[in-house]
Design a protein around this motif. Sequence first.
Motif, PDB file in Angstrom:
ATOM      1  N   ALA A 120       0.835  -1.210   0.000  1.00 28.61           N
ATOM      2  CA  ALA A 120       0.000   0.000   0.000  1.00 28.61           C
ATOM      3  C   ALA A 120       0.870   1.259   0.000  1.00 28.61           C
ATOM      4  O   ALA A 120       0.597   2.207  -0.745  1.00 28.61           O
ATOM      5  CB  ALA A 120      -0.931  -0.010   1.206  1.00 28.61           C
ATOM      6  N   LEU A 121       1.896   1.260   0.815  1.00 22.80           N
ATOM      7  CA  LEU A 121       2.755   2.443   0.918  1.00 22.80           C
ATOM      8  C   LEU A 121       3.620   2.643  -0.321  1.00 22.80           C
ATOM      9  O   LEU A 121       3.788   3.761  -0.800  1.00 22.80           O
ATOM     10  CB  LEU A 121       3.630   2.344   2.173  1.00 22.80           C
ATOM     11  N   TRP A 122       4.165   1.565  -0.856  1.00 25.84           N
ATOM     12  CA  TRP A 122       5.039   1.661  -2.034  1.00 25.84           C
ATOM     13  C   TRP A 122       4.251   2.038  -3.286  1.00 25.84           C
ATOM     14  O   TRP A 122       4.640   2.938  -4.024  1.00 25.84           O
ATOM     15  CB  TRP A 122       5.781   0.345  -2.249  1.00 25.84           C
ATOM     16  N   SER A 123       3.136   1.352  -3.522  1.00 23.25           N
ATOM     17  CA  SER A 123       2.409   1.539  -4.786  1.00 23.25           C
ATOM     18  C   SER A 123       1.768   2.914  -4.900  1.00 23.25           C
ATOM     19  O   SER A 123       1.449   3.357  -6.010  1.00 23.25           O
ATOM     20  CB  SER A 123       1.345   0.447  -4.963  1.00 23.25           C
ATOM     21  N   THR A 124       1.588   3.591  -3.792  1.00 24.48           N
ATOM     22  CA  THR A 124       0.969   4.920  -3.808  1.00 24.48           C
ATOM     23  C   THR A 124       1.988   6.053  -3.712  1.00 24.48           C
ATOM     24  O   THR A 124       1.621   7.225  -3.746  1.00 24.48           O
ATOM     25  CB  THR A 124      -0.031   5.062  -2.644  1.00 24.48           C
ATOM     26  N   GLY A 125       3.250   5.696  -3.536  1.00 25.83           N
ATOM     27  CA  GLY A 125       4.282   6.715  -3.366  1.00 25.83           C
ATOM     28  C   GLY A 125       4.391   7.227  -1.943  1.00 25.83           C
ATOM     29  O   GLY A 125       5.128   8.172  -1.676  1.00 25.83           O
ATOM     30  N   ALA A 126       3.677   6.598  -1.019  1.00 26.49           N
ATOM     31  CA  ALA A 126       3.677   7.066   0.364  1.00 26.49           C
ATOM     32  C   ALA A 126       5.037   6.869   1.035  1.00 26.49           C
ATOM     33  O   ALA A 126       5.420   7.671   1.890  1.00 26.49           O
ATOM     34  CB  ALA A 126       2.582   6.370   1.162  1.00 26.49           C
ATOM     35  N   ILE A 127       5.777   5.827   0.656  1.00 30.62           N
ATOM     36  CA  ILE A 127       7.106   5.624   1.243  1.00 30.62           C
ATOM     37  C   ILE A 127       8.016   6.789   0.871  1.00 30.62           C
ATOM     38  O   ILE A 127       8.699   7.361   1.721  1.00 30.62           O
ATOM     39  CB  ILE A 127       7.719   4.281   0.795  1.00 30.62           C
ATOM     40  N   THR A 128       8.009   7.158  -0.393  1.00 28.23           N
ATOM     41  CA  THR A 128       8.816   8.299  -0.848  1.00 28.23           C
ATOM     42  C   THR A 128       8.369   9.578  -0.144  1.00 28.23           C
ATOM     43  O   THR A 128       9.193  10.375   0.294  1.00 28.23           O
ATOM     44  CB  THR A 128       8.701   8.455  -2.380  1.00 28.23           C
ATOM     45  N   TYR A 129       7.080   9.747  -0.026  1.00 24.37           N
ATOM     46  CA  TYR A 129       6.542  10.922   0.664  1.00 24.37           C
ATOM     47  C   TYR A 129       7.056  10.982   2.102  1.00 24.37           C
ATOM     48  O   TYR A 129       7.504  12.030   2.575  1.00 24.37           O
ATOM     49  CB  TYR A 129       5.010  10.886   0.640  1.00 24.37           C
ATOM     50  N   LEU A 130       6.993   9.857   2.811  1.00 25.92           N
ATOM     51  CA  LEU A 130       7.444   9.821   4.201  1.00 25.92           C
ATOM     52  C   LEU A 130       8.946  10.064   4.304  1.00 25.92           C
ATOM     53  O   LEU A 130       9.400  10.746   5.226  1.00 25.92           O
ATOM     54  CB  LEU A 130       7.058   8.490   4.849  1.00 25.92           C
ATOM     55  N   LYS A 131       9.719   9.524   3.378  1.00 29.36           N
ATOM     56  CA  LYS A 131      11.165   9.779   3.372  1.00 29.36           C
ATOM     57  C   LYS A 131      11.450  11.262   3.157  1.00 29.36           C
ATOM     58  O   LYS A 131      12.300  11.836   3.832  1.00 29.36           O
ATOM     59  CB  LYS A 131      11.850   8.960   2.275  1.00 29.36           C
ATOM     60  N   ASN A 132      10.752  11.869   2.213  1.00 30.74           N
ATOM     61  CA  ASN A 132      10.943  13.296   1.942  1.00 30.74           C
ATOM     62  C   ASN A 132      10.502  14.145   3.126  1.00 30.74           C
ATOM     63  O   ASN A 132      11.124  15.155   3.436  1.00 30.74           O
ATOM     64  CB  ASN A 132      10.186  13.728   0.685  1.00 30.74           C
ATOM     65  N   LEU A 133       9.446  13.737   3.777  1.00 30.91           N
ATOM     66  CA  LEU A 133       8.956  14.447   4.958  1.00 30.91           C
ATOM     67  C   LEU A 133      10.004  14.411   6.059  1.00 30.91           C
ATOM     68  O   LEU A 133      10.281  15.421   6.707  1.00 30.91           O
ATOM     69  CB  LEU A 133       7.641  13.814   5.428  1.00 30.91           C
ATOM     70  N   LYS A 134      10.603  13.256   6.249  1.00 32.99           N
ATOM     71  CA  LYS A 134      11.635  13.092   7.264  1.00 32.99           C
ATOM     72  C   LYS A 134      12.846  13.966   6.940  1.00 32.99           C
ATOM     73  O   LYS A 134      13.374  14.655   7.804  1.00 32.99           O
ATOM     74  CB  LYS A 134      12.054  11.622   7.355  1.00 32.99           C
ATOM     75  N   THR A 135      13.262  13.974   5.684  1.00 31.18           N
ATOM     76  CA  THR A 135      14.413  14.765   5.254  1.00 31.18           C
ATOM     77  C   THR A 135      14.134  16.256   5.416  1.00 31.18           C
ATOM     78  O   THR A 135      14.965  17.005   5.932  1.00 31.18           O
ATOM     79  CB  THR A 135      14.755  14.466   3.778  1.00 31.18           C
ATOM     80  N   SER A 136      12.961  16.683   4.998  1.00 32.64           N
ATOM     81  CA  SER A 136      12.648  18.107   5.083  1.00 32.64           C
ATOM     82  C   SER A 136      12.492  18.574   6.524  1.00 32.64           C
ATOM     83  O   SER A 136      12.775  19.730   6.833  1.00 32.64           O
ATOM     84  CB  SER A 136      11.399  18.435   4.274  1.00 32.64           C
ATOM     85  N   SER A 137      12.094  17.717   7.434  1.00 38.32           N
ATOM     86  CA  SER A 137      11.942  18.119   8.831  1.00 38.32           C
ATOM     87  C   SER A 137      13.308  18.350   9.475  1.00 38.32           C
ATOM     88  O   SER A 137      13.440  19.185  10.358  1.00 38.32           O
ATOM     89  CB  SER A 137      11.128  17.109   9.615  1.00 38.32           C
ATOM     90  N   TYR A 138      14.341  17.633   9.033  1.00 36.74           N
ATOM     91  CA  TYR A 138      15.680  17.847   9.558  1.00 36.74           C
ATOM     92  C   TYR A 138      16.274  19.165   9.079  1.00 36.74           C
ATOM     93  O   TYR A 138      17.122  19.740   9.738  1.00 36.74           O
ATOM     94  CB  TYR A 138      16.617  16.694   9.178  1.00 36.74           C
ATOM     95  N   GLU A 139      15.826  19.629   7.938  1.00 38.69           N
ATOM     96  CA  GLU A 139      16.352  20.888   7.415  1.00 38.69           C
ATOM     97  C   GLU A 139      15.950  22.064   8.295  1.00 38.69           C
ATOM     98  O   GLU A 139      16.628  23.088   8.300  1.00 38.69           O
ATOM     99  CB  GLU A 139      15.858  21.115   5.988  1.00 38.69           C
ATOM    100  N   PHE A 140      14.892  21.942   9.038  1.00 41.93           N
ATOM    101  CA  PHE A 140      14.436  23.010   9.903  1.00 41.93           C
ATOM    102  C   PHE A 140      15.236  23.088  11.195  1.00 41.93           C
ATOM    103  O   PHE A 140      15.195  24.070  11.897  1.00 41.93           O
ATOM    104  CB  PHE A 140      12.956  22.852  10.229  1.00 41.93           C
ATOM    105  N   LEU A 141      15.936  22.034  11.535  1.00 43.58           N
ATOM    106  CA  LEU A 141      16.678  21.992  12.801  1.00 43.58           C
ATOM    107  C   LEU A 141      17.983  22.729  12.721  1.00 43.58           C
ATOM    108  O   LEU A 141      18.648  22.889  11.814  1.00 43.58           O
ATOM    109  CB  LEU A 141      16.931  20.531  13.223  1.00 43.58           C
TER     110      LEU A 141
END
Length: 145
Positions: A124-145
Amino acid sequence: MKTSTTQDVFRILLGSMMTLAGIGHLTFQRDEFQVQVPRWLPTDSEFIDFVVIASGVTEILLGLALIFLIKYKVKIGLFLGIFFILIFPGNISQFTNGVDAFGLDTDLKRLIRLFFQPVLILWALWSTGAITYLKNLKTSSYEFL
């Protein structure tokens, strides 16, 4: 979120399977789904039937959404992953109580089935792109620190 053709095919396949499973909840597999309702929930037949119907309707809606609501596929993938986690106790209950349903008529078959739930979540997560979305979310949240 852009996904590959392979991901799109698997998303539509999963959506079709979810829709069929949901229809099964409401019709031809209703009895088998009823025996999967965990025994720690209220055991009166009306409540068990409600759980089966509600989960069937949810599966149909998620399945159709996977197929047709492409703009929201990441959110739907996340919701479906959560849904697969929420229904996992039914699979555990079927195993621990030794309940035969869906051709799972031995403890070994019921145990093996438990290992397919993480596969469904990842699907479900892979086929919808949700894994990539979550990875990008994690990466972008570190940029704020």
